[in-house]
Enzyme design. Sequence first.
Site, PDB file in Angstrom:
ATOM      1  CG  ASP A 131       7.840   0.068   3.976  1.00  0.00           C
ATOM      2  OD1 ASP A 131       8.968   0.256   4.458  1.00  0.00           O
ATOM      3  OD2 ASP A 131       7.400   0.728   3.018  1.00  0.00           O
ATOM      4  CE  LYS A 135       3.839  -0.092  17.252  1.00  0.00           C
ATOM      5  NZ  LYS A 135       3.815   1.359  17.268  1.00  0.00           N
TER       6      LYS A 135
HETATM    7  C1  LIG Z   1      11.651  -1.476   3.547  1.00  0.00           C
HETATM    8  S1  LIG Z   1      12.003  -0.576   2.124  1.00  0.00           S
HETATM    9  C2  LIG Z   1      12.938  -1.733   1.112  1.00  0.00           C
HETATM   10  C3  LIG Z   1      13.746  -1.044   0.063  1.00  0.00           C
HETATM   11  C4  LIG Z   1      14.620  -1.979  -0.816  1.00  0.00           C
HETATM   12  N1  LIG Z   1      13.808  -2.859  -1.612  1.00  0.00           N
HETATM   13  C5  LIG Z   1      15.595  -2.758  -0.001  1.00  0.00           C
HETATM   14  O1  LIG Z   1      15.455  -3.994   0.085  1.00  0.00           O
HETATM   15  O2  LIG Z   1      16.526  -2.134   0.542  1.00  0.00           O
HETATM   16  C6  LIG Z   1      10.456  -0.537   1.289  1.00  0.00           C
HETATM   17  C7  LIG Z   1      10.377   0.532   0.224  1.00  0.00           C
HETATM   18  O3  LIG Z   1       9.127   0.449  -0.438  1.00  0.00           O
HETATM   19  C8  LIG Z   1       8.685   1.746  -0.743  1.00  0.00           C
HETATM   20  N2  LIG Z   1       7.218   1.695  -0.890  1.00  0.00           N
HETATM   21  C9  LIG Z   1       6.331   1.276   0.039  1.00  0.00           C
HETATM   22  N3  LIG Z   1       5.078   1.348  -0.431  1.00  0.00           N
HETATM   23  C10 LIG Z   1       5.174   1.810  -1.695  1.00  0.00           C
HETATM   24  C11 LIG Z   1       4.209   2.128  -2.694  1.00  0.00           C
HETATM   25  N4  LIG Z   1       2.905   1.949  -2.465  1.00  0.00           N
HETATM   26  N5  LIG Z   1       4.647   2.593  -3.871  1.00  0.00           N
HETATM   27  C12 LIG Z   1       5.975   2.783  -4.104  1.00  0.00           C
HETATM   28  N6  LIG Z   1       6.938   2.497  -3.187  1.00  0.00           N
HETATM   29  C13 LIG Z   1       6.540   2.026  -2.007  1.00  0.00           C
HETATM   30  C14 LIG Z   1       9.145   2.577   0.444  1.00  0.00           C
HETATM   31  O4  LIG Z   1       9.274   3.949   0.127  1.00  0.00           O
HETATM   32  C15 LIG Z   1      10.481   1.946   0.769  1.00  0.00           C
HETATM   33  O5  LIG Z   1      11.562   2.604   0.154  1.00  0.00           O
END
Ligand SMILES: C[S@@+](CC[C@H](N)C(=O)[O-])C[C@H]1O[C@@H](n2cnc3c(N)ncnc32)[C@H](O)[C@@H]1O
Length: 223
Positions: A131, A135
């Site tokens: 993610d 911002k």
């Molecule tokens: C922007 S998405 C990217 C998903 C995938 N890797 C892709 O490229 O399509 C980031 C993912 O990281 C997961 N995520 C973020 N922080 C996390 C955490 N602390 N523990 C587990 N998952 C996390 C979110 O739920 C989200 O599905």
Amino acid sequence: MDERKSIKSYVIRKGRMSPAQQTAYRELKQKWVLPYGETLLDFESIFSSPEGVVLEIGFGMGDATHQIASENPGKAYLGVEVHKPGVGKLLDRIEKRGLTNIRIVEHDVCEVLRSMIPPSSLEGIHIFFPDPWPKKKHHKRRLIQEPFLTELAEHLKPGGYLYAATDWDDYAEQMLEVLSTNGLLENRYQDFADPQKWRPLTNFEQKGLKKSHRIHELYFVRK
Ligand SMILES: C[S@@+](CC[C@H](N)C(=O)[O-])C[C@H]1O[C@@H](n2cnc3c(N)ncnc32)[C@H](O)[C@@H]1O
């Protein structure tokens, strides 16, 4: 309970589960999802002597996970994700492709790393399109920053790799800076990494490409 401060790197996204995801979640969770707990995982017995264990953080819908796992049947893949429809989707893919070398933990990776993953145990860590928190006031929620990065590095074996990709230029620069200054890691490349041909396209990468974002990759190794 570990009292170290965790990064709040996610918000649980709303999003309905498709019927296939719901069925997979209900029927396959017992089989492939490891419950979150405060005991270190025994990879040898969970995966029956794998050639190496790779942690994937935030696998989303498991686009990369299932393809990489099916191409490397001797290796083990531990996917950590908090997004329930994604867990359902990957479970469905595991079953449809008959994969046996993936396990999932549905929980915050910061806690999973501290409580469940033995130090110096991982051959690799994949972080594909974390993610971006674009911002400025949210940059503190970005996953790849200290001290979490050092915790990640400490869980790699010597020679183990951390491979990240992002479509956000300023996050890429930030990653390059923190990874380059971490004393446990060294860059396999001079700067950003060459695209690794074996990395499958993911959902979030596709979204970035549609917006004409550039993709940056980073590939570092534990000394
Ligand atoms: C922007 S998405 C990217 C998903 C995938 N890797 C892709 O490229 O399509 C980031 C993912 O990281 C997961 N995520 C973020 N922080 C996390 C955490 N602390 N523990 C587990 N998952 C996390 C979110 O739920 C989200 O599905």
